[in-house]
Design an enzyme around this catalytic site. Structure first.
Site, short mmCIF file in Angstrom:
data_model
loop_
_atom_site.label_atom_id
_atom_site.label_comp_id
_atom_site.label_asym_id
_atom_site.label_seq_id
_atom_site.Cartn_x
_atom_site.Cartn_y
_atom_site.Cartn_z
N GLU A 76 19.97 12.51 -36.01
CA GLU A 76 18.84 11.98 -36.94
C GLU A 76 19.63 10.99 -38.03
O GLU A 76 19.22 10.04 -38.38
CB GLU A 76 17.86 12.59 -37.45
CG GLU A 76 17.09 13.61 -36.41
CD GLU A 76 16.26 12.56 -35.63
OE1 GLU A 76 15.39 12.02 -36.53
OE2 GLU A 76 16.16 12.60 -34.51
N ASP A 94 11.17 0.80 -35.54
CA ASP A 94 10.96 1.51 -34.27
C ASP A 94 9.40 1.52 -34.03
O ASP A 94 8.99 2.21 -33.13
CB ASP A 94 11.39 3.03 -34.07
CG ASP A 94 10.65 3.76 -35.09
OD1 ASP A 94 10.11 3.37 -36.38
OD2 ASP A 94 10.89 5.14 -34.96
N THR A 99 10.02 5.67 -42.09
CA THR A 99 10.62 7.07 -41.66
C THR A 99 11.23 7.64 -42.83
O THR A 99 11.93 7.13 -43.52
CB THR A 99 11.63 6.79 -40.61
OG1 THR A 99 11.04 6.41 -39.47
CG2 THR A 99 12.08 8.06 -40.32
#
Length: 291
Positions: A76, A94, A99
């Site tokens: 990640e 995305d 995020t």
């Protein structure tokens, strides 16, 4: 539920070794970057006692959990230092909005909203509380309406608060880690299998869509039985990883499957069902080591 694409964070050194001594402080023989095996050698396949012994040191064992956090962070964050990610926040393009944090909470998939709601219940007067209406409004999409321009700065400020870091830990465990361990143990799989479940939940979530964790597991069960039903553990995990790769390839953001191919599959091929160190793997071509 919201995997990061390659290059989300600046890559670190191509080889990383992180000391697990703090986690293993109860083990008298632990030394710098050295882990004393915490489970006996594996018995013959199919032996019932083998599964019972491994369950005692499953992924919820503190040392195994630390390994799991580092393995996920390598995929990640291109780093084994998962604790440095509390302050991370960006839109990686995305389709999931912002995020952020240690496990990739996203504004478009509900878990970031739940995190900020938990933080606000515990500490009403916090820098993110004012963004709750906007987070509710953008949940389910990639919009930044009501979040820009101040939300990323507020997130980073909140990350300096121990209460927010604790909230991130607690939501990670509630939504992803504990369900993975509980289901893995129910299926009779050890630490590696429980980690495979955890990583799949992190990326794909609990949704009822064809690429959600339940569908991935169902696809695997159609090919092989888990140990709890008398199946061979390695055969079942190969089927699960096959199903996981298929699911990842259904979305462009997940098209790089190296977190499976050159990490989890390597451990499985080596028969390391208990995630004993040393561990060597690659993600996105970068090499990592835990010893």
């Amino acid at each position: 539920m919201h995997t990061r694409v390659k290059g989300r964070a600046a890559p670190g050194a191509t080889t990383a070794c992180l000391c697990l001594g703090l986690v293993l402080f109860t083990v008298a023989t632990a030394g710098a970057c050295t882990v004393t095996p915490d489970a006996p050698p594996r018995r013959a396949p199919g032996h019932h006692v083998r599964h019972t012994a491994r369950a005692a040191t499953g992924l919820d064992d503190p040392a195994k959990k630390e390994i799991a956090m580092q393995l996920v962070s390598s995929a990640e964050n291109s780093s084994l230092d998962w604790r440095a990610q509390y302050q991370y926040i960006e839109d990686i393009g995305d389709g999931r909005g912002y995020t952020g944090g240690i496990i990739g909470f996203t504004s478009g998939t509900h878990d970031m909203l739940e995190l900020v709601e938990l933080y606000t219940r515990r500490k009403p007067d916090n820098v993110l509380a004012g963004y709750l209406p906007a987070l509710r409004a953008v949940d389910g999409g990639d919009s930044h309406d009501g979040l820009d321009p101040g939300f990323p700065k507020a997130w980073k400020k909140a990350a300096r608060d121990p209460a927010f870091r604790t909230a991130q830990n607690d939501e990670r465990d509630r939504l992803y880690f504990r369900p993975a361990v509980e289901r893995g143990k129910a299926d009779g799989i050890g630490a590696l299998g429980q980690f495979a479940y955890y990583d799949a939940l992190v990326v794909h979530g609990e949704g009822d869509d064809p690429t959600g964790f339940p569908a991935i597991r169902k696809r695997a069960l159609a090919k092989a039985e888990p140990p709890s039903r008398g199946g061979d553990e390695k055969t079942y995990l190969n089927a699960f990883l096959d199903a996981r790769v298929w699911a990842m390839r259904q979305e462009e953001a997940h098209s790089d499957t190296s977190r499976i191919d050159t990490a989890q599959r390597v451990f499985l091929k080596d028969g390391n069902l208990d995630l004993h160190t040393p561990l060597n793997w690659k993600v996105y071509g970068e090499r990592y080591h835990l010893g």
